[in-house]
Design a protein around this motif. Structure first.
Motif, short mmCIF file in Angstrom:
data_model
loop_
_atom_site.label_atom_id
_atom_site.label_comp_id
_atom_site.label_asym_id
_atom_site.label_seq_id
_atom_site.Cartn_x
_atom_site.Cartn_y
_atom_site.Cartn_z
N TYR A 1 2.44 -8.23 -7.05
CA TYR A 1 2.83 -7.10 -7.88
C TYR A 1 2.12 -5.84 -7.41
O TYR A 1 0.96 -5.87 -7.01
CB TYR A 1 2.50 -7.37 -9.35
N VAL A 2 2.86 -4.73 -7.46
CA VAL A 2 2.29 -3.42 -7.18
C VAL A 2 2.31 -2.65 -8.50
O VAL A 2 3.38 -2.37 -9.04
CB VAL A 2 3.11 -2.67 -6.11
N TRP A 3 1.13 -2.33 -9.00
CA TRP A 3 1.02 -1.70 -10.30
C TRP A 3 1.02 -0.18 -10.18
O TRP A 3 0.24 0.52 -10.82
CB TRP A 3 -0.25 -2.17 -11.02
N GLY A 4 1.91 0.32 -9.35
CA GLY A 4 1.98 1.77 -9.19
C GLY A 4 0.69 2.31 -8.61
O GLY A 4 0.12 1.76 -7.68
N GLY A 5 0.21 3.40 -9.21
CA GLY A 5 -1.01 4.04 -8.72
C GLY A 5 -2.25 3.66 -9.49
O GLY A 5 -3.27 4.35 -9.38
N VAL A 6 -2.19 2.58 -10.29
CA VAL A 6 -3.36 2.19 -11.09
C VAL A 6 -3.91 0.87 -10.56
O VAL A 6 -3.17 0.01 -10.09
CB VAL A 6 -3.01 2.06 -12.59
N ALA A 7 -5.22 0.74 -10.64
CA ALA A 7 -5.87 -0.48 -10.17
C ALA A 7 -5.72 -1.61 -11.17
O ALA A 7 -5.56 -2.78 -10.80
CB ALA A 7 -7.35 -0.21 -9.89
N GLU A 8 -5.79 -1.28 -12.45
CA GLU A 8 -5.68 -2.28 -13.51
C GLU A 8 -4.64 -1.82 -14.53
O GLU A 8 -4.80 -0.77 -15.15
CB GLU A 8 -7.03 -2.47 -14.20
N PRO A 9 -3.53 -2.55 -14.69
CA PRO A 9 -2.47 -2.10 -15.60
C PRO A 9 -2.90 -2.15 -17.06
O PRO A 9 -3.60 -3.06 -17.49
CB PRO A 9 -1.35 -3.10 -15.33
N THR B 1 4.09 5.16 -11.99
CA THR B 1 3.04 5.41 -12.97
C THR B 1 2.68 6.89 -12.95
O THR B 1 2.50 7.48 -11.88
CB THR B 1 1.79 4.58 -12.66
N PRO B 2 2.59 7.52 -14.13
CA PRO B 2 2.21 8.93 -14.17
C PRO B 2 0.72 9.09 -13.85
O PRO B 2 -0.06 8.15 -14.01
CB PRO B 2 2.51 9.33 -15.62
N PRO B 3 0.30 10.29 -13.40
CA PRO B 3 -1.09 10.47 -12.99
C PRO B 3 -2.10 10.51 -14.13
O PRO B 3 -3.29 10.28 -13.92
CB PRO B 3 -1.06 11.81 -12.24
N SER B 4 -1.65 10.79 -15.35
CA SER B 4 -2.63 11.04 -16.40
C SER B 4 -2.44 10.23 -17.68
O SER B 4 -3.11 10.47 -18.67
CB SER B 4 -2.63 12.53 -16.76
N ALA C 1 0.83 -1.21 0.00
CA ALA C 1 0.00 0.00 0.00
C ALA C 1 0.86 1.26 0.00
O ALA C 1 0.54 2.25 -0.67
CB ALA C 1 -0.93 -0.01 1.20
N ARG C 2 1.97 1.21 0.73
CA ARG C 2 2.88 2.37 0.77
C ARG C 2 3.53 2.59 -0.59
O ARG C 2 3.66 3.74 -1.05
CB ARG C 2 3.94 2.13 1.83
N LEU C 3 3.92 1.52 -1.25
CA LEU C 3 4.50 1.65 -2.59
C LEU C 3 3.47 2.18 -3.58
O LEU C 3 3.78 3.03 -4.43
CB LEU C 3 5.03 0.30 -3.06
N ALA C 4 2.24 1.69 -3.47
CA ALA C 4 1.17 2.15 -4.36
C ALA C 4 0.90 3.64 -4.15
O ALA C 4 0.63 4.38 -5.10
CB ALA C 4 -0.10 1.34 -4.13
N ALA C 5 0.97 4.09 -2.90
CA ALA C 5 0.74 5.50 -2.61
C ALA C 5 1.81 6.37 -3.27
O ALA C 5 1.54 7.52 -3.66
CB ALA C 5 0.74 5.73 -1.10
N GLU C 6 3.03 5.81 -3.41
CA GLU C 6 4.11 6.53 -4.10
C GLU C 6 4.09 6.27 -5.61
O GLU C 6 4.96 6.73 -6.33
CB GLU C 6 5.46 6.10 -3.52
N VAL D 1 4.83 3.56 -7.13
CA VAL D 1 5.99 2.75 -7.52
C VAL D 1 5.53 1.42 -8.11
O VAL D 1 4.65 0.75 -7.55
CB VAL D 1 6.90 2.49 -6.29
N VAL D 2 6.11 1.05 -9.22
CA VAL D 2 5.84 -0.25 -9.85
C VAL D 2 6.87 -1.24 -9.30
O VAL D 2 8.08 -1.01 -9.41
CB VAL D 2 5.95 -0.15 -11.38
N ALA D 3 6.39 -2.34 -8.71
CA ALA D 3 7.33 -3.23 -8.03
C ALA D 3 6.74 -4.62 -7.88
O ALA D 3 5.56 -4.85 -8.13
CB ALA D 3 7.69 -2.67 -6.64
N ARG D 4 7.60 -5.54 -7.46
CA ARG D 4 7.17 -6.89 -7.09
C ARG D 4 7.72 -7.21 -5.71
O ARG D 4 8.91 -7.02 -5.44
CB ARG D 4 7.68 -7.93 -8.09
N LEU D 5 6.84 -7.67 -4.84
CA LEU D 5 7.22 -8.09 -3.50
C LEU D 5 7.14 -9.61 -3.41
O LEU D 5 6.25 -10.22 -3.98
CB LEU D 5 6.27 -7.48 -2.46
N GLU D 6 8.08 -10.20 -2.67
CA GLU D 6 8.07 -11.64 -2.44
C GLU D 6 8.44 -11.92 -0.99
O GLU D 6 9.29 -11.22 -0.42
CB GLU D 6 9.04 -12.36 -3.38
#
Length: 266
Positions: free
Chosen positions: A211-219, A64-67, A28-33, A35-40
């Motif tokens: 996977y954390v898809w940055g600030g988007v719900a669906e990549p 991910t950019p905002p627009s 959630a913290r990465l998504a708030a920033e 950031v596109v990432a993978r956690l394991e």
């Protein structure tokens, strides 16, 4: 012309030690920033997280950019590392950056096993049959072996604690080797290709991946393609398949997607 993402972004790996923190909170913290990432992580040690993200040559993290779709350069790795370490009172290292905010009196969780000697290992290798007794003497443990003449391979099996095949290095005539292991904590496969550990391909059925898809719900297509190219371990499939003559890479990929022991058997 669109820039090749593989030329711009570098896969960057790190480790987070965050006692008392659940992986979902880090995601959630990465998504708030954005950031596109993978956690394991392993369920038994969810405070110890492996993090993989993308960074450019200037050390800026892909976000991910905002627009619009795709990714763009965001904060620097060093800023992200310090931010995560401070927020979760942890010890964080990503690429060349590290920051330790662990309290001095923190006690890290320990993992105990009721069956420390329950590991089972199977190694598929072109190791010569006459070398197996020598290996058993060197490793100071019994080894069981059977041959697959059609593939020019030996299957070497052993169980319990002790030195593993390759503990004292791999002879070139023993490579490539495929090592399948089951123990109380994990189910994994490792393809040893050169004898250098950084060249190994490793896959774990016991590890949880998110996977954390940055600030988007669906990549979108561009973001998903970049993640598939840079953050997934697709090369593991080809390296594992290449370790055994005639192995089907598509079947290996399907086995990787099959949970638990059934995946290992596949």
């Amino acid at each position: 012309m669109a820039q090749d993402p593989a030329q711009r972004w570098n896969r960057t790996e790190g480790v987070l030690v965050v006692p008392g923190t659940q992986p979902d909170a880090v995601a959630a913290r990465l998504a708030a920033e954005r950031v596109v990432a993978r956690l394991e992580w392993y369920p038994a040690t969810s405070h110890l997280l492996s993090l993989t993200l993308l960074a450019d040559a200037d050390g800026r993290v892909a976000v991910t950019p905002p627009s619009r779709g795709g990714v763009t350069a965001g904060i620097r790795i060093s800023e992200l590392v310090e931010s995560l370490a401070r927020e979760f009172s942890g010890d964080v290292t990503i690429g060349p950056a590290s920051f330790n905010a662990l309290p001095a009196d923190v006690a890290l969780p320990t993992v105990t096993s009721e069956a420390p000697d329950c590991s089972r290992t199977v190694v598929v290798s072109p190791l010569s049959a006459y070398m197996v007794p020598l290996q058993a003497t060197l490793l100071e443990r019994p080894l069981a072996v059977t041959s697959l003449p059609a593939l020019d391979r030996r299957i070497v099996m052993y169980s319990g604690e002790g030195n593993q095949l390759g503990a004292f290095g791999w002879d070139q005539e023993s490579l490539p080797a495929l090592v399948l292991t089951v123990d109380a904590r994990d189910i994994a496969v490792r393809a040893v290709t050169t004898g250098e550990s950084e060249d190994d391909a490793v896959f774990s059925w016991g590890m949880t991946s998110q996977y954390v898809w940055g600030g988007v719900a669906e990549p979108g297509p561009a973001l998903r393609a970049l993640v598939d190219e840079m953050l997934t371990d697709s090369t593991d499939v080809s390296l594992v398949a290449a370790a055994v003559p005639g192995a089907d890479a598509e079947a290996v990929a399907e086995a990787f997607s099959t949970p638990g022991i059934d995946g290992l058997v596949a």
